[in-house]
Every structure is written in structure tokens, then in C-alpha cells.
Enzyme design. Structure first.
Site, mmCIF file in Angstrom:
data_model
loop_
_atom_site.group_PDB
_atom_site.id
_atom_site.type_symbol
_atom_site.label_atom_id
_atom_site.label_comp_id
_atom_site.label_asym_id
_atom_site.label_seq_id
_atom_site.Cartn_x
_atom_site.Cartn_y
_atom_site.Cartn_z
ATOM 1 N N LYS A 181 -3.935 19.167 5.106
ATOM 2 C CA LYS A 181 -2.956 18.277 5.735
ATOM 3 C C LYS A 181 -1.570 18.618 5.208
ATOM 4 O O LYS A 181 -1.351 18.619 3.981
ATOM 5 C CB LYS A 181 -3.305 16.817 5.435
ATOM 6 C CG LYS A 181 -4.603 16.367 6.089
ATOM 7 C CD LYS A 181 -4.479 16.310 7.603
ATOM 8 C CE LYS A 181 -5.734 15.786 8.262
ATOM 9 N NZ LYS A 181 -5.606 15.713 9.729
ATOM 10 N N ASP A 230 -2.903 21.280 9.348
ATOM 11 C CA ASP A 230 -2.684 20.209 10.336
ATOM 12 C C ASP A 230 -1.472 19.399 9.907
ATOM 13 O O ASP A 230 -1.489 18.751 8.862
ATOM 14 C CB ASP A 230 -3.933 19.306 10.408
ATOM 15 C CG ASP A 230 -3.797 18.230 11.478
ATOM 16 O OD1 ASP A 230 -2.751 18.178 12.162
ATOM 17 O OD2 ASP A 230 -4.747 17.441 11.640
ATOM 18 N N GLU A 248 -2.504 23.022 13.574
ATOM 19 C CA GLU A 248 -2.718 21.876 14.476
ATOM 20 C C GLU A 248 -1.517 20.944 14.519
ATOM 21 O O GLU A 248 -0.952 20.587 13.494
ATOM 22 C CB GLU A 248 -3.966 21.094 14.016
ATOM 23 C CG GLU A 248 -4.284 19.922 14.950
ATOM 24 C CD GLU A 248 -5.743 19.527 14.920
ATOM 25 O OE1 GLU A 248 -6.572 20.304 15.428
ATOM 26 O OE2 GLU A 248 -6.057 18.457 14.381
ATOM 27 N N ASP A 290 -3.929 17.964 19.023
ATOM 28 C CA ASP A 290 -4.783 16.827 18.684
ATOM 29 C C ASP A 290 -4.140 15.555 19.249
ATOM 30 O O ASP A 290 -4.551 15.058 20.296
ATOM 31 C CB ASP A 290 -4.958 16.770 17.155
ATOM 32 C CG ASP A 290 -5.915 15.675 16.721
ATOM 33 O OD1 ASP A 290 -6.406 14.932 17.577
ATOM 34 O OD2 ASP A 290 -6.171 15.544 15.501
ATOM 35 N N LYS A 335 -11.971 14.649 19.914
ATOM 36 C CA LYS A 335 -12.463 13.484 19.161
ATOM 37 C C LYS A 335 -13.028 12.524 20.188
ATOM 38 O O LYS A 335 -12.286 12.014 21.029
ATOM 39 C CB LYS A 335 -11.321 12.820 18.388
ATOM 40 C CG LYS A 335 -10.715 13.710 17.310
ATOM 41 C CD LYS A 335 -9.548 13.037 16.628
ATOM 42 C CE LYS A 335 -9.007 13.918 15.510
ATOM 43 N NZ LYS A 335 -7.754 13.396 14.938
HETATM 44 MG MG LIG Z 1 -5.480 16.578 13.627
#
Ligand SMILES: [Mg+2]
Length: 375
Positions: free
Chosen positions: A165, A194, A220, A245, A269
Site C-alpha cells: 500500500k 496500490d 493499482e 479498483d 471485488k
Molecule cells: Mg485496491
């Protein structure tokens, strides 16, 4: 078969340790899923889950509970849960959007169909193409040495894909973290970064060029969800594949990303798309245009994760590295036995009927914040 009643429970489960994402999403300490149980007149019941995350999803646990109670559940009482297309049609007739609320119902209906047919959900989706799927681990924003230490630990546990992250710190601080993690795990692990919308176009391009030497498999969502032009510009200027995303919820989002050639990979997701049915539509569209899919997750309990696993198991368009099937391991407790299928860096797919998981009702009660039953 008819739907007789739906119980809707809002639960709040602490994470084992706070999870620090970009400056847009912040640090997460709890997950607050909504759990639904649909009871039918044939004595078969199904369970569903959805996982809002404020500042990522427009919906919150409170709005989902209200939309289910006032609009969606009254509209589906008496309908046949075996007809999932009709359930979606009806849900879309009574309320626009609200994909997370609809996802909980979708998952519970698939669970019912599987139990009724005595088949795993992946069989309802075309059949499973694999026995297991490699899993990624995800590292929140932390000091480089702390991230490196955790990366070594998960590599020893068998993980070969790690998501990092970024987007909470300065670009140079994030580069230091990526460098420390790459040095710690060597070349066998694929690394994904991401940014959770944390940057603007120029910063994202600058970061991608500086991080290139650490062999990154995927970048991402560097920019805000609405900035498709920014995604296009980034993709044209960097060599790392790009994924969407937060920019990808609906099939129309997917269509726009494809038309504008904005990304290489879709981050799927199940709950953000409105359930298995609609996530599969997006995945099928992606395949037609040569875009592969990474099975990703919100901060999920084992119900949504199992739904996603059935979808991933039956997809012929999976991204070649690890997928996010580890989410319950972040939580203090899983309300299901899903995590038992996680092995050394991969998850096994079982052939039990429906979702193929056991639900611990006492844990749902333990973490319950609020509930309502619609009948
Ligand atoms: Mg993501």
C-alpha cells in the site's frame, strides 16, 4: 421455492492490527460487514455478506441496512431465489445503484441455489478450472524495516505475491519501502503497488518511473476514481501494467475503461460490483478485450471471500500472480471456517454445496451491532 424472510445483521470486527492505506482512505481498525440470511419456504437458507468501507464505497453499513430493510427485502419477499436474474431485475427496479446492498442478497441466493442443487457455486458458474489459487499478502503503510520484516515472514509462509500500500507518504518514502521489501524477499516474489487514489497523474508517473527498477508486476489505482483521463495518461507513460479498483464498480465503468484503453487489469471485488452475477458479467467482458482479472477484496469475512473464490475458481481469465483471498487472516476472528482452506501461499477450492463454508453463529452474535428481520 419462495423467499420467506431475510435477517440483516450489522457486525463490527476489529482487525488484528491497524491497516494503513493511502491518505485518501486512511487507517482502518475495524471492518463492519452486513450479514444477511435468506430463509425460504423449502427450509433451505442462504447466507450473504457485504463489506462497505467509507471513502472507498459510497455506501456505509447504516445505508446498506436501511436500503435492505426499506426497499430491497420487501421487494424480493415471495420471489424464487433460484432465479437470480429475476432477483437482480427486481432489485434494480426498486433502487438504483447500491451495489453493496444488492451483493449481500446475490451471495445468499447463490448459496441457496448451490444447496438446492447440491452443487458448489463454482459449478453453477461453469465449473472449476483449478484446485487452488495462489494468494497475495498485503502490506500497509509502515516503516521500511517493519514492512521488510513482515515481507520476510509471509514469504516464509509460502506467499509469492505481495501488495504494497502506497500513497500515504511522500514518493521518496514509499520508494524506500518498496526497495526494502524487494531487497528482503529477493526476486521470487511478485510485487504489486496500490496507491488507493493517493496521487495525481504527475506524481504517479514520477513514482512509477522511480520504482521500475524494483520489478513491479502491477500498479493499482494511482489517481482518484473519477480520473480516467489521468489513468490513460499514466498508462501511456509507464512500463508497469496498470489496474483499476476504485474506478471500477459497474459494467459501464468497465466499458469506459476498455474504450479509453485506461488499464491492463481489472481489480474484481464481488461486493462492490453488486454480487457474483454482476462481477461475472464484468469478468466476461474483460476477457473479450484481453484484460485479465485480479480477484481482490475489501476487508472481508469468509462469506464474501468464499463467494469470490467460487468466481475465481471458474474464471478462465485470471491474472497470473496472487489473488486477495487472505482477508479474514487480518481480522481478530473469522465468523466462518473459510480460513481453514488457506495453505502455504494458496487457497484450496472445495466441492461442498453452496458457498461450502461453515458459519459460526455465536461469533456473528458476539460482534453484532444492530439487526432487523424483514418478513
Ligand atoms: Mg485496491
Amino acid at each position: 421455492m419462495k423467499i420467506l424472510k431475510v435477517s440483516v445483521k450489522h457486525i463490527k470486527v476489529p482487525l488484528k492490527k491497524p491497516y494503513s492505506l493511502s491518505k485518501v482512505v486512511g487507517t482502518i481498525k475495524n471492518t463492519e460487514p452486513i450479514i444477511v440470511r435468506i430463509v425460504t419456504d423449502k427450509g433451505i437458507w442462504g447466507i450473504g455478506e457485504t463489506d462497505p468501507l467509507q471513502l472507498f464505497t459510497e455506501e456505509t453499513p447504516e445505508t446498506i441496512k436501511m436500503i435492505l430493510e426499506k426497499y430491497i427485502c420487501p421487494a424480493i419477499l415471495g420471489l424464487n431465489p433460484l432465479n437470480i436474474a429475476n432477483i437482480h431485475k427486481r432489485m434494480d427496479q426498486v433502487v438504483k445503484g447500491n451495489y453493496l446492498a444488492k451483493a449481500a442478497i446475490d451471495i445468499a441466493c447463490y448459496d441457496i441455489i448451490g444447496k438446492y442443487a447440491n452443487l458448489p457455486i463454482h459449478s453453477l458458474l461453469g465449473g472449476r478450472l483449478r484446485e487452488e489459487i495462489p494468494i497475495m499478502w498485503s502490506l500497509g503503510s509502515d516503516l521500511p524495516e517493519k514492512n521488510a520484516e513482515e515481507a520476510i515472514k509471509v514469504k516464509e509462509q509460502g506467499y509469492r505475491s505481495i501488495m504494497i500500500k502506497v500513497g500515504a507518504l511522500s514518493i521518496s518514502d514509499d520508494i524506500e519501502r518498496v526497495k526494502a521489501i524487494r531487497n528482503a524477499v529477493g526476486r521470487e516474489c511478485s510485487l504489486i503497488v496500490d496507491a488507493n487514489q493517493g496521487w495525481d497523474t504527475h506524481s504517479a508517473i514520477r513514482f512509477a518511473k522511480l520504482v521500475e527498477e524494483y520489478s513491479i508486476s502491477l500498479f493499482e489505482q494511482p489517481v482518484p476514481y473519477w480520473d480516467i483521463a489521468g489513468m490513460v495518461k499514466i498508462r501511456q507513460n509507464i512500463s508497469i501494467p496498470l489496474s483499476a479498483d476504485e474506478s471500477l464498480f459497474t459494467i459501464n465503468d468497465a466499458k469506459a475503461l476498455i474504450e479509453k484503453k485506461a488499464v491492463d487489469v481489472f481489480s474484481i471485488k464481488v461486493c462492490k460490483h453488486g454480487g457474483i452475477y454482476k462481477a461475472k458479467e464484468i469478468m466476461d467482458l474483460a476477457k473479450t478485450f484481453g484484460i485479465s482479472c485480479m480477484m481482490n477484496s475489501m476487508i472481508e469475512e469468509g462469506i464474501t471471500q468464499a463467494a469470490s473464490l467460487h468466481l475465481g475458481a471458474s474464471s478462465n481469465n485470471l491474472w497470473k500472480f496472487g489473488h486477495a483471498y487472505f482477508s479474514p487472516l487480518r481480522l481478530k476472528e473469522d465468523i466462518t471456517d473459510y480460513s481453514m482452506s488457506i495453505g502455504k501461499g494458496s487457497i484450496k477450492i472445495n466441492d461442498q454445496s453452496g458457498l461450502g463454508i461453515h458459519i459460526f453463529d455465536e461469533k456473528i452474535e458476539k460482534y453484532k451491532v444492530d439487526e432487523v428481520t424483514i418478513s
